[in-house]
Structure formats: structure tokens, C-alpha cells
Design an enzyme around this catalytic site. Structure first.
Site, PDB file in Angstrom:
ATOM      1  N   SER A 115      35.781  18.937  56.780  1.00 46.41           N
ATOM      2  CA  SER A 115      36.947  18.347  56.122  1.00 46.41           C
ATOM      3  C   SER A 115      38.021  19.414  55.874  1.00 46.41           C
ATOM      4  O   SER A 115      38.467  20.068  56.814  1.00 46.41           O
ATOM      5  CB  SER A 115      36.503  17.647  54.832  1.00 46.41           C
ATOM      6  OG  SER A 115      37.511  16.789  54.344  1.00 46.41           O
ATOM      7  N   ASP A 167      35.104   6.976  59.554  1.00 44.14           N
ATOM      8  CA  ASP A 167      35.530   7.895  58.491  1.00 44.14           C
ATOM      9  C   ASP A 167      36.591   7.224  57.630  1.00 44.14           C
ATOM     10  O   ASP A 167      37.681   6.892  58.104  1.00 44.14           O
ATOM     11  CB  ASP A 167      36.076   9.181  59.108  1.00 44.14           C
ATOM     12  CG  ASP A 167      36.204  10.309  58.096  1.00 44.14           C
ATOM     13  OD1 ASP A 167      36.604  10.041  56.950  1.00 44.14           O
ATOM     14  OD2 ASP A 167      35.922  11.470  58.466  1.00 44.14           O
ATOM     15  N   HIS A 198      32.625   9.723  56.354  1.00 44.34           N
ATOM     16  CA  HIS A 198      33.051  11.106  56.121  1.00 44.34           C
ATOM     17  C   HIS A 198      31.833  11.894  55.668  1.00 44.34           C
ATOM     18  O   HIS A 198      31.603  12.110  54.469  1.00 44.34           O
ATOM     19  CB  HIS A 198      34.158  11.123  55.064  1.00 44.34           C
ATOM     20  CG  HIS A 198      34.917  12.416  55.012  1.00 44.34           C
ATOM     21  ND1 HIS A 198      35.641  12.891  56.085  1.00 44.34           N
ATOM     22  CD2 HIS A 198      35.065  13.333  54.018  1.00 44.34           C
ATOM     23  CE1 HIS A 198      36.214  14.039  55.746  1.00 44.34           C
ATOM     24  NE2 HIS A 198      35.866  14.342  54.512  1.00 44.34           N
TER      25      HIS A 198
END
Length: 222
Positions: A115, A167, A198
Site C-alpha cells: 500500500s 481491492d 486490500h
């Protein structure tokens, strides 16, 4: 120097992974993944998990949390915090150089990030003057303002780029944009999509392990 947790797969590591966590997480977030990779005892790997500084994050109402840079929004990811990105990339490069001083060749060092941490890993690899051994870009992106920056270290860099089709935080298209930017920079990109949100899934861990083993095999062959 950033404070870090470290975990080695055996004595006298010859390879290293510097793995950056995501927004609001910490250095312990990916600590459990090391044994799940099931890497062989030789050559040994050192995993370095740094803590991001605590800063106020605009996206979350100014709440202080561990973050590699301030963030205004996620779709698209925007930030006015160029200084924060510069500082985090410099801190990551400093960790790379520390591994070099500890006896691990730069070609045996892999940058990794999930991320927001992946955004810093990708940017650092793209602008570096000297190449590292590879990059893991997991469920991440590169800010549009940074996508055209290039350094000599990007050409030929082996990259494992993975994203979840479901996601809910960073849409799949952001991962595809990162993939295309890395290819345009001359990187050798392995692209992987998974049926996940995610997160990191079991199939992805298998792929990461294969990528790392290939980096080690290439180093031996060289």
C-alpha cells in the site's frame, strides 16, 4: 535512521528484504510472513521491517498515525507532501546503504512495500542512480506527480507487482497504472492479480517466495 524490526532465515545473511508497511500499520505488520515464505536456509535472508514516522494524516482528519507521507485522498491518491515522500525515500535509501555496510551487496537487496509503503518502495527504486536486486510492489500505486521520474537504477529492475481484483481501498486500475509506469521505465515486471481485497493472500505469498528464490539463484549464477 528509522527504527526497525529484523528477522533472518539463517546465520550470516547474504540477501536482504527491506519491507515497508502500509498507512497506520507498523513494523510488526509483516513480521509473521517470513516463515510462511518457506525460504531455504541457504542462502539466508535478512528481513528488515522499518517503522514509518508518526505524522498527522489529512485523509483521516488529521489523526496522528504511522505514515510514510501525508495523503489527501485515495481515489486518486493525491498528496501535497512532496517533502514527506522525499524524506521517506531518503530514509529507505539509508537502510539500503546500511545493509551494504553490513556486507550485503546492493544487487542482493530487495525493496518491498504494501500500500503506502509500496509507493515509497516503487518511487525509491525508480529514481535510484544504482539498481537494487528487485522490488515487491504489493497492492500499491505511484502518485501521478511521481510517475515520470526516472533514475538509472530502474532499467532492467526485476519487479513483482501484485494487486487484488476486489481491492476496496486502492482500485485495481491503480495497480495497472503502476505496472505500466514500471514497464515504461524499463523494469522487468511480473504482474499478478488475485481474487482478494486490500490484503496479501496465500497464493501471493507463494509467488513472492518464488520471486525471492529466483533473485538468490540469479545472484549465485552471477
Amino acid at each position: 535512521m528509522l527504527e526497525c524490526l529484523e528477522r533472518a532465515t539463517g546465520p550470516q545473511p547474504a540477501h536482504a528484504v527491506i519491507w515497508l508497511h502500509g498507512l497506520g500499520a507498523d513494523a510488526g505488520d509483516f513480521w509473521p510472513i517470513v516463515p510462511e515464505l518457506r525460504l531455504p536456509p541457504k542462502p539466508a535472508w535478512r528481513f528488515v521491517f522499518p517503522n514509518a514516522p508518526v505524522r498527522n494524516v489529512t485523509l483521516n482528519g488529521g489523526m496522528p498515525m504511522r505514515a510514510w507521507f501525508d495523503l489527501d485522498s485515495l481515489d486518486p491518491p493525491t498528496t501535497a507532501d512532496g517533502e514527506g515522500m522525499d524524506a521517506s525515500c531518503a530514509a529507505l535509501e539509508a537502510l539500503v546503504q546500511r545493509e551494504e555496510r553490513r556486507g550485503i551487496a546492493r544487487r542482493n537487496i530487495v525493496l518491498a512495500g504494501f500500500s503506502q509503503g509500496g509507493a515509497i518502495a516503487a518511487r525509491t527504486a525508480l529514481v535510484a542512480d544504482r539498481p537494487v536486486g528487485g522490488m515487491l510492489a504489493l497492492s500499491t500505486y505511484i502518485p501521478a506527480s511521481e510517475s515520470s521520474r526516472r533514475g538509472a537504477g530502474a532499467a532492467g529492475l526485476a519487479c513483482f507487482v501484485a494487486h487484488g481484483r476486489c481491492d476496496e481501498v486502492l482500485p485495481l486500475r491503480l495497480g495497472l497504472e503502476l505496472r505500466d509506469n514500471l514497464k515504461a521505465a524499463g523494469c522487468q515486471v511480473q504482474w499478478h492479480e488475485y481474487e482478494m481485497g486490500h490484503q496479501v493472500c496465500a497464493e501471493e505469498i507463494v509467488g513472492i517466495a518464488a520471486f525471492l528464490r529466483a533473485r538468490a539463484d540469479r545472484a549465485v549464477a552471477a
